[in-house]
Design a protein around this motif. Structure first.
Motif, PDB file in Angstrom:
ATOM      1  N   UNK A  23     -14.140  11.593 -14.412  1.00 16.80           N
ATOM      2  CA  UNK A  23     -14.598  10.313 -14.948  1.00 16.80           C
ATOM      3  C   UNK A  23     -15.575   9.602 -14.012  1.00 16.80           C
ATOM      4  N   UNK A  24     -15.400   9.762 -12.709  1.00 20.33           N
ATOM      5  CA  UNK A  24     -16.298   9.067 -11.783  1.00 20.33           C
ATOM      6  C   UNK A  24     -17.712   9.624 -11.825  1.00 20.33           C
ATOM      7  N   UNK A  25     -17.883  10.836 -12.312  1.00 19.82           N
ATOM      8  CA  UNK A  25     -19.240  11.378 -12.450  1.00 19.82           C
ATOM      9  C   UNK A  25     -20.037  10.630 -13.505  1.00 19.82           C
ATOM     10  N   UNK A  26     -19.367  10.008 -14.460  1.00 24.51           N
ATOM     11  CA  UNK A  26     -20.051   9.331 -15.550  1.00 24.51           C
ATOM     12  C   UNK A  26     -20.158   7.831 -15.337  1.00 24.51           C
ATOM     13  N   UNK A  27     -19.628   7.318 -14.230  1.00 23.56           N
ATOM     14  CA  UNK A  27     -19.696   5.890 -13.944  1.00 23.56           C
ATOM     15  C   UNK A  27     -20.827   5.665 -12.947  1.00 23.56           C
ATOM     16  N   UNK A  28     -21.780   4.815 -13.324  1.00 22.61           N
ATOM     17  CA  UNK A  28     -22.934   4.587 -12.466  1.00 22.61           C
ATOM     18  C   UNK A  28     -22.685   3.588 -11.354  1.00 22.61           C
ATOM     19  N   UNK A  29     -21.818   2.619 -11.591  1.00 24.81           N
ATOM     20  CA  UNK A  29     -21.586   1.557 -10.618  1.00 24.81           C
ATOM     21  C   UNK A  29     -20.626   2.038  -9.535  1.00 24.81           C
ATOM     22  N   UNK A  30     -21.031   1.873  -8.272  1.00 24.27           N
ATOM     23  CA  UNK A  30     -20.212   2.348  -7.153  1.00 24.27           C
ATOM     24  C   UNK A  30     -18.910   1.562  -7.035  1.00 24.27           C
ATOM     25  N   UNK A  31     -18.957   0.255  -7.278  1.00 25.10           N
ATOM     26  CA  UNK A  31     -17.749  -0.570  -7.190  1.00 25.10           C
ATOM     27  C   UNK A  31     -16.732  -0.158  -8.257  1.00 25.10           C
ATOM     28  N   UNK A  32     -17.193   0.128  -9.460  1.00 23.93           N
ATOM     29  CA  UNK A  32     -16.284   0.545 -10.536  1.00 23.93           C
ATOM     30  C   UNK A  32     -15.632   1.884 -10.200  1.00 23.93           C
ATOM     31  N   UNK A  33     -16.390   2.787  -9.584  1.00 18.45           N
ATOM     32  CA  UNK A  33     -15.810   4.080  -9.178  1.00 18.45           C
ATOM     33  C   UNK A  33     -14.718   3.871  -8.138  1.00 18.45           C
ATOM     34  N   UNK A  35     -12.878   1.173  -7.648  1.00 16.10           N
ATOM     35  CA  UNK A  35     -11.717   0.525  -8.273  1.00 16.10           C
ATOM     36  C   UNK A  35     -10.893   1.554  -9.044  1.00 16.10           C
ATOM     37  N   UNK A  36     -11.552   2.413  -9.791  1.00 16.55           N
ATOM     38  CA  UNK A  36     -10.845   3.451 -10.546  1.00 16.55           C
ATOM     39  C   UNK A  36     -10.109   4.402  -9.611  1.00 16.55           C
ATOM     40  N   UNK A  37     -10.781   4.853  -8.556  1.00 17.00           N
ATOM     41  CA  UNK A  37     -10.143   5.769  -7.611  1.00 17.00           C
ATOM     42  C   UNK A  37      -8.972   5.093  -6.898  1.00 17.00           C
ATOM     43  N   UNK A  38      -9.117   3.835  -6.544  1.00 16.08           N
ATOM     44  CA  UNK A  38      -8.024   3.109  -5.901  1.00 16.08           C
ATOM     45  C   UNK A  38      -6.828   2.950  -6.810  1.00 16.08           C
ATOM     46  N   UNK A  39      -7.079   2.663  -8.082  1.00 20.07           N
ATOM     47  CA  UNK A  39      -5.978   2.512  -9.035  1.00 20.07           C
ATOM     48  C   UNK A  39      -5.232   3.830  -9.218  1.00 20.07           C
ATOM     49  N   UNK A  40      -5.961   4.926  -9.288  1.00 19.62           N
ATOM     50  CA  UNK A  40      -5.309   6.233  -9.447  1.00 19.62           C
ATOM     51  C   UNK A  40      -4.522   6.604  -8.199  1.00 19.62           C
ATOM     52  N   UNK A  41      -5.079   6.346  -7.024  1.00 21.02           N
ATOM     53  CA  UNK A  41      -4.346   6.646  -5.795  1.00 21.02           C
ATOM     54  C   UNK A  41      -3.089   5.795  -5.664  1.00 21.02           C
ATOM     55  N   UNK A  42      -3.170   4.542  -6.088  1.00 14.50           N
ATOM     56  CA  UNK A  42      -1.992   3.681  -6.056  1.00 14.50           C
ATOM     57  C   UNK A  42      -0.929   4.191  -7.026  1.00 14.50           C
ATOM     58  N   UNK A  43      -1.345   4.637  -8.203  1.00 15.39           N
ATOM     59  CA  UNK A  43      -0.398   5.220  -9.155  1.00 15.39           C
ATOM     60  C   UNK A  43       0.248   6.486  -8.617  1.00 15.39           C
ATOM     61  N   UNK A  44      -0.531   7.315  -7.922  1.00 18.84           N
ATOM     62  CA  UNK A  44       0.024   8.523  -7.306  1.00 18.84           C
ATOM     63  C   UNK A  44       1.027   8.170  -6.217  1.00 18.84           C
ATOM     64  N   UNK A  45       0.739   7.125  -5.457  1.00 17.39           N
ATOM     65  CA  UNK A  45       1.671   6.678  -4.426  1.00 17.39           C
ATOM     66  C   UNK A  45       2.986   6.223  -5.051  1.00 17.39           C
ATOM     67  N   UNK A  46       2.903   5.484  -6.151  1.00 17.64           N
ATOM     68  CA  UNK A  46       4.124   5.039  -6.826  1.00 17.64           C
ATOM     69  C   UNK A  46       4.923   6.212  -7.377  1.00 17.64           C
TER      70      UNK A  46
END
Length: 59
Positions: A23-33, A35-46
């Motif tokens: 999904x990050x390959x299709x997102x142009x904004x660096x901040x949005x990428x 945020x998405x990666x941080x949310x997924x890593x937080x979910x993996x931690x949980x």
């Protein structure tokens, strides 16, 4: 007899990380990428902490 579906946190983490990388390959904004990666890593931690607690309680 019906087979019970077993929840496996490891496969959930692996598939969510792979989906995020795709999904990050299709997102142009660096901040949005980020945020998405941080949310997924937080979910993996949980998921990891939850499975660790569940395993420790089973012993």
């Amino acid at each position: 007899m019906k087979k019970k579906i077993r929840f496996d946190p490891v496969w959930t983490m692996v598939l969510s990380v792979i989906g995020t990388l795709i999904a990050t390959n299709f997102i142009g904004d660096k901040h949005a990428r980020n945020v998405l990666a941080g949310a997924v890593l937080f979910g993996c931690l949980l998921l990891f902490c939850g499975s660790l607690v569940r395993r420790l309680e089973a012993e």
